[in-house]
Design an enzyme around this catalytic site. Sequence first.
Site, short mmCIF file in Angstrom:
data_model
loop_
_atom_site.label_atom_id
_atom_site.label_comp_id
_atom_site.label_asym_id
_atom_site.label_seq_id
_atom_site.Cartn_x
_atom_site.Cartn_y
_atom_site.Cartn_z
N LYS A 110 0.85 -1.19 0.00
CA LYS A 110 0.00 0.00 0.00
C LYS A 110 0.88 1.23 0.00
CE LYS A 110 -4.49 0.77 0.31
NZ LYS A 110 -5.56 -0.18 -0.04
N1 GLU Z 1 -7.30 0.01 -3.21
C1 GLU Z 1 -8.06 -1.15 -3.50
C2 GLU Z 1 -8.10 -2.06 -2.30
O1 GLU Z 1 -7.92 -1.65 -1.17
C3 GLU Z 1 -7.62 -1.84 -4.78
C4 GLU Z 1 -6.23 -2.34 -4.79
C5 GLU Z 1 -5.75 -2.87 -6.15
O2 GLU Z 1 -6.58 -2.97 -7.06
O3 GLU Z 1 -4.57 -3.17 -6.25
O4 GLU Z 1 -8.40 -3.22 -2.41
#
Ligand code: GLU
Length: 419
Positions: A110
Amino acid sequence: MTQIQPEHLNPLDSMKERFSNAAKILGIDQMTYDMLINPQKVVIVSLPVILDDGKLKVFEGIRVVHSASMGPSKGGIRYSMNVTLDEVKALAAWMTWKCAVVGIPYGGAKGGIKCDPRNMSDGELERLTRSYTAAMQDVFGPDRDIPAPDMGTNQQTMAWIMDEYSKIKGISSPAVVTGKPLVLGGSLGRVEATGRGVMVTTRSAMAKLKMDPQNCTCAVQGFGNVGSISAKLLAMQGLKIVAISDVTGGYYKKDGINVEEAIEYVLKNNGTLEGFNADRITNEELLTLSVDVLVPAAMEDQITDDNAHAIKAKLIVEGANGPIASNADKILHKNNINIIPDILANAGGVSVSYFEWVQNRLGYYWTEERVNRRADRVMKQAFDTVYLASQKYDVSMRTAAYIVAIDKVASTQKLRGVF
Ligand code: GLU
């Protein structure tokens, strides 16, 4: 911001507590435990950006790779004033568990930048995003670490990342990031994917609980990509959406809100629900409404030991990551409230991100119908797997989802060994 942000809570504590509970049940050894509870990599960079007034501001950019043992790490980038290192660490770990629950070949990561995207111009956001991408050029990569949108970022942000990374590397590299605009190699169905997964898992849970969608009411907290599309798709299943909310507060209609109308309204109204024709309630009041289904799709730590006892919904579907603090788990469990945990409920987004990455690498693009069909299958299977595990171990769906995920990641880690 009228959403509740309890100062004393830390999403990393919630993640660790739930991880520990499941790890204990699984009986994983101390070495694997230590490896999985800590992130593999934490990168913090300074991002100098010239603002529109000519002044320079230095932002802090974070990327946490929790685990890359299942494949390249995957996870969104968040632009918000609430970003902290611990929050990003928790969100990165949740990505590892989420990808494992739905069985896609990724680890978890993240990113976050503490900034207020609503009060920045497009030019400032572009310079910030390009600066972040340049600083992370050796972290990101189609086989290394693949960002995506999260709170405060969108398709345009992903387009800048794709462009900056491609320029630096001297190649066109669409697979370095997902959630891109269609013309840059985005996937049909990606925008709706998280909300669609919320709808699919809600339907599966309602069937198990013998709840008839036509006779059920629902409140949705948060009206961004996840909240608005979840609300729209749940309404299409027959649920009556009686309340929605965003940063401006909650909006209630006893006879049901026309969600499509609310989405149109937000588009024409500077991105918020302010002034939408409905009874005004607070975000806190929305959570404790007398509804059948509650979908917290805004942010972390909205349901805590302060308000958990007042929740009346039979089923909570975590559209957001970490909307229930771990200190609320026991209270909700005691009150027989069923929860579809975040790492299952909102995994539709990353599942279609995976499909986008596959299409980028194939150079061949699928129809929306194919994307949705495959995504629905992934979500249904993941729900069934977690449901079975909850019965086998006699635990909540949340603990079961962690058990399923940790089991997969731990066995991969063992096979790969330690060096
Ligand atoms: N931000 C989204 C999540 O928390 C998508 C992450 C992604 O598609 O890599 O799942």
